[in-house]
Scaffold this motif. Sequence first.
Motif, PDB file in Angstrom:
ATOM      1  N   GLN A   1       0.833  -1.201   0.000  1.00 46.32           N
ATOM      2  CA  GLN A   1       0.000   0.000   0.000  1.00 46.32           C
ATOM      3  C   GLN A   1       0.867   1.250   0.000  1.00 46.32           C
ATOM      4  N   ALA A   2       0.311   2.321  -0.500  1.00 47.71           N
ATOM      5  CA  ALA A   2       1.012   3.600  -0.472  1.00 47.71           C
ATOM      6  C   ALA A   2       1.420   3.934   0.960  1.00 47.71           C
ATOM      7  N   GLY A   3       2.654   4.420   1.094  1.00 47.14           N
ATOM      8  CA  GLY A   3       3.204   4.713   2.412  1.00 47.14           C
ATOM      9  C   GLY A   3       3.996   3.575   3.016  1.00 47.14           C
TER      10      GLY A   3
ATOM     11  N   GLN B   1      16.457  -0.126  -0.314  1.00 43.60           N
ATOM     12  CA  GLN B   1      15.418   0.057   0.688  1.00 43.60           C
ATOM     13  C   GLN B   1      14.490   1.160   0.210  1.00 43.60           C
ATOM     14  N   MET B   2      13.218   0.842   0.090  1.00 46.68           N
ATOM     15  CA  MET B   2      12.244   1.783  -0.440  1.00 46.68           C
ATOM     16  C   MET B   2      11.198   2.068   0.636  1.00 46.68           C
ATOM     17  N   ASN B   3      11.164   3.304   1.083  1.00 40.91           N
ATOM     18  CA  ASN B   3      10.206   3.722   2.112  1.00 40.91           C
ATOM     19  C   ASN B   3       9.237   4.741   1.542  1.00 40.91           C
ATOM     20  N   THR B   4       8.145   4.936   2.242  1.00 46.29           N
ATOM     21  CA  THR B   4       7.117   5.905   1.855  1.00 46.29           C
ATOM     22  C   THR B   4       6.768   5.747   0.382  1.00 46.29           C
ATOM     23  N   LEU B   5       6.474   4.531  -0.007  1.00 39.03           N
ATOM     24  CA  LEU B   5       6.220   4.241  -1.414  1.00 39.03           C
ATOM     25  C   LEU B   5       4.963   4.930  -1.899  1.00 39.03           C
ATOM     26  N   LYS B   6       5.001   5.314  -3.170  1.00 38.32           N
ATOM     27  CA  LYS B   6       3.900   6.015  -3.816  1.00 38.32           C
ATOM     28  C   LYS B   6       3.415   5.191  -5.022  1.00 38.32           C
ATOM     29  N   PRO B   7       2.182   5.381  -5.439  1.00 38.74           N
ATOM     30  CA  PRO B   7       1.700   4.640  -6.621  1.00 38.74           C
ATOM     31  C   PRO B   7       2.591   4.851  -7.842  1.00 38.74           C
TER      32      PRO B   7
ATOM     33  N   VAL C   1       2.482  -0.515  -6.104  1.00 41.21           N
ATOM     34  CA  VAL C   1       2.055   0.279  -4.956  1.00 41.21           C
ATOM     35  C   VAL C   1       0.610   0.691  -5.185  1.00 41.21           C
ATOM     36  N   SER C   2      -0.270   0.261  -4.297  1.00 43.46           N
ATOM     37  CA  SER C   2      -1.683   0.585  -4.433  1.00 43.46           C
ATOM     38  C   SER C   2      -2.021   1.850  -3.646  1.00 43.46           C
ATOM     39  N   SER C   3      -2.984   2.575  -4.161  1.00 41.13           N
ATOM     40  CA  SER C   3      -3.360   3.851  -3.511  1.00 41.13           C
ATOM     41  C   SER C   3      -4.467   3.635  -2.483  1.00 41.13           C
TER      42      SER C   3
END
Length: 124
Positions: A13-15, A82-88, A122-124
């Motif tokens: 999920q996003a974030g 490392q990927m944080n705070t992912l966005k769509p 990444v889903s919104s």
Amino acid sequence: QVQLVESGGGLVQAGGSLRLSCAASGLAFSRYTMGWFRQSPGKEREIVAYINQRGTNTYYTNSVKGRFTISRENAKNTVYLQMNTLKPEDTAVYYCAASGVWGEARLASQYSYWGQGTQVTVSS
């Protein structure tokens, strides 16, 4: 035979966060700049980040600065993202790549070896 094998992709999920790994074999890993690229449908493959041979210099594309971190463990022939705070808009296939260039390595054409890619959604 050189092999780069990515893992760690998936649906989030996003974030949320994900950690990609790329295990290399068949090459002198510590002599290569390692990069992460991504490609989404209808778009060109773009650099996400790269790290130099000793891990002392990194580069990030503007859209991921402050959210993604690239690192490497030469003893394990592995590079991480490392990927944080992912966005769509981070949704793409992510590729690991190895370049023999010393210095800047932002272009896909500078990389000799590529992994098969891992999907990040990444889903919104």
